[in-house]
Write a protein that holds these residues in place. Structure first.
Motif, PDB file in Angstrom:
ATOM      1  N   GLN A 100      -3.629   0.909   9.207  1.00 13.14           N
ATOM      2  CA  GLN A 100      -3.929  -0.277   8.399  1.00 13.14           C
ATOM      3  C   GLN A 100      -5.422  -0.244   8.124  1.00 13.14           C
ATOM      4  N   GLN A 101      -5.786   0.118   6.897  1.00  9.97           N
ATOM      5  CA  GLN A 101      -7.183   0.422   6.619  1.00  9.97           C
ATOM      6  C   GLN A 101      -7.755  -0.348   5.445  1.00  9.97           C
ATOM      7  N   PRO A 107      -1.857  -0.927  13.142  1.00  8.16           N
ATOM      8  CA  PRO A 107      -3.086  -1.718  13.242  1.00  8.16           C
ATOM      9  C   PRO A 107      -4.103  -1.020  14.146  1.00  8.16           C
ATOM     10  N   VAL A 108      -5.355  -1.008  13.715  1.00 10.11           N
ATOM     11  CA  VAL A 108      -6.410  -0.320  14.456  1.00 10.11           C
ATOM     12  C   VAL A 108      -7.683  -1.155  14.457  1.00 10.11           C
ATOM     13  N   ASN A 109      -8.550  -0.850  15.408  1.00  8.07           N
ATOM     14  CA  ASN A 109      -9.919  -1.350  15.391  1.00  8.07           C
ATOM     15  C   ASN A 109     -10.697  -0.454  14.434  1.00  8.07           C
ATOM     16  N   ILE A 151      -5.600   7.676  12.479  1.00  5.76           N
ATOM     17  CA  ILE A 151      -6.407   7.843  11.273  1.00  5.76           C
ATOM     18  C   ILE A 151      -5.506   8.284  10.120  1.00  5.76           C
ATOM     19  N   GLY A 152      -6.028   8.152   8.921  1.00  6.71           N
ATOM     20  CA  GLY A 152      -5.291   8.605   7.749  1.00  6.71           C
ATOM     21  C   GLY A 152      -4.388   7.534   7.171  1.00  6.71           C
ATOM     22  N   PRO A 165       0.824  -1.206   0.000  1.00  7.64           N
ATOM     23  CA  PRO A 165       0.000   0.000   0.000  1.00  7.64           C
ATOM     24  C   PRO A 165       0.861   1.260   0.000  1.00  7.64           C
ATOM     25  N   TYR A 166       0.282   2.353  -0.463  1.00  2.00           N
ATOM     26  CA  TYR A 166       0.978   3.635  -0.449  1.00  2.00           C
ATOM     27  C   TYR A 166      -0.052   4.756  -0.540  1.00  2.00           C
TER      28      TYR A 166
END
Length: 238
Positions: free
Chosen positions: A202-203, A180-182, A197-198, A62-63
């Motif tokens: 890891q989205q 890593p996020v919820n 965020i942003g 990703p980028y």
């Protein structure tokens, strides 16, 4: 703090490409962060000889801004067709496909003869297009398993990316280089009460775009407000 929201952005991994150093970026610009870099790339393109070759090397996913390299190709092609029509654009890509590929190729076919012998634009996908090494002084990129050389008049290398330095300092980055996020709250899964965020988060499958970051901010704000409200209600006397 009670809650901390980070939007660290991205850092460029120059060391992922042999021969590329941040000090070389004025001569071989990435132009992936606005300012002097975008000005440097513009100047190189406008002074390039008619009949020259512009090489752009987008990274693997990703980028930040997945469609960005191909928007850039389209803008450069528009300029070259008008001012330097003998010139060529070569995309040496770290991926086999790219964002909105069908739409871009449709436009390139209509405007620049894409897919024909006279095309201004040529796309070389991974693995043959994956740039692993460059020679800065000769503006040569080496790609594929056989390190085939591609010499440019203007060489635009966009390095692989990772979460910005503040994310690493805050220990919210894992081995992937991202945070890593919820995704229901955008709270870090590594550090409680810290939200990311942003582009650094890891989205997947969300792209790393401004639109996505805007949406994440709203979800994050609602989650924080809810958690503070719940805590206040819990602490209130019966």
């Amino acid at each position: 703090y009670d809650r901390l929201v980070l939007s660290p952005g991205v850092d460029l991994k120059f060391d992922a490409i042999e021969g590329y150093d941040p000090r070389d970026s004025n001569y071989v610009p990435h132009a992936w962060k606005a300012g002097k870099q975008t000005v440097a790339l513009k100047q190189q393109i406008t002074t390039m000889r008619d009949g020259g070759t512009f090489i752009i090397a987008p990274p693997a996913n990703p980028y930040r801004c997945p469609a960005g390299p191909y928007e850039r190709v389209s803008m450069v092609a528009h300029y070259l067709k008008k001012h330097k029509p003998k010139s060529k654009i070569l995309i040496l890509d770290g991926k086999t496909t790219f964002a909105e590929q069908d739409l871009f190729e449709q436009g390139w076919k209509k405007l620049y003869g894409y897919g024909t012998e006279n095309s201004m634009i040529e796309f070389v996908p991974a693995p043959d297009g994956l740039v692993t090494r460059i020679d800065v002084r000769s503006r040569t990129a080496y790609a594929g398993s056989t390190n085939d050389p591609f010499q440019a008049d203007v060489l635009n290398i966009i390095p692989p990316q990772e979460a910005g330095a503040i994310a690493r300092s805050a220990n919210v980055v894992d081995a992937s280089g991202w945070c890593p996020v919820n995704q229901e709250t955008w709270e870090s899964t590594r550090v409680p009460d810290v939200y990311v965020i942003g582009d650094a988060a890891q989205q997947a499958p969300m792209p790393k775009t401004g639109f996505a970051a805007n949406a994440q901010a709203k979800v994050c704000a609602a989650a924080i407000a809810s958690s503070i409200s719940a805590a206040a209600s819990y602490d209130s006397p019966a």
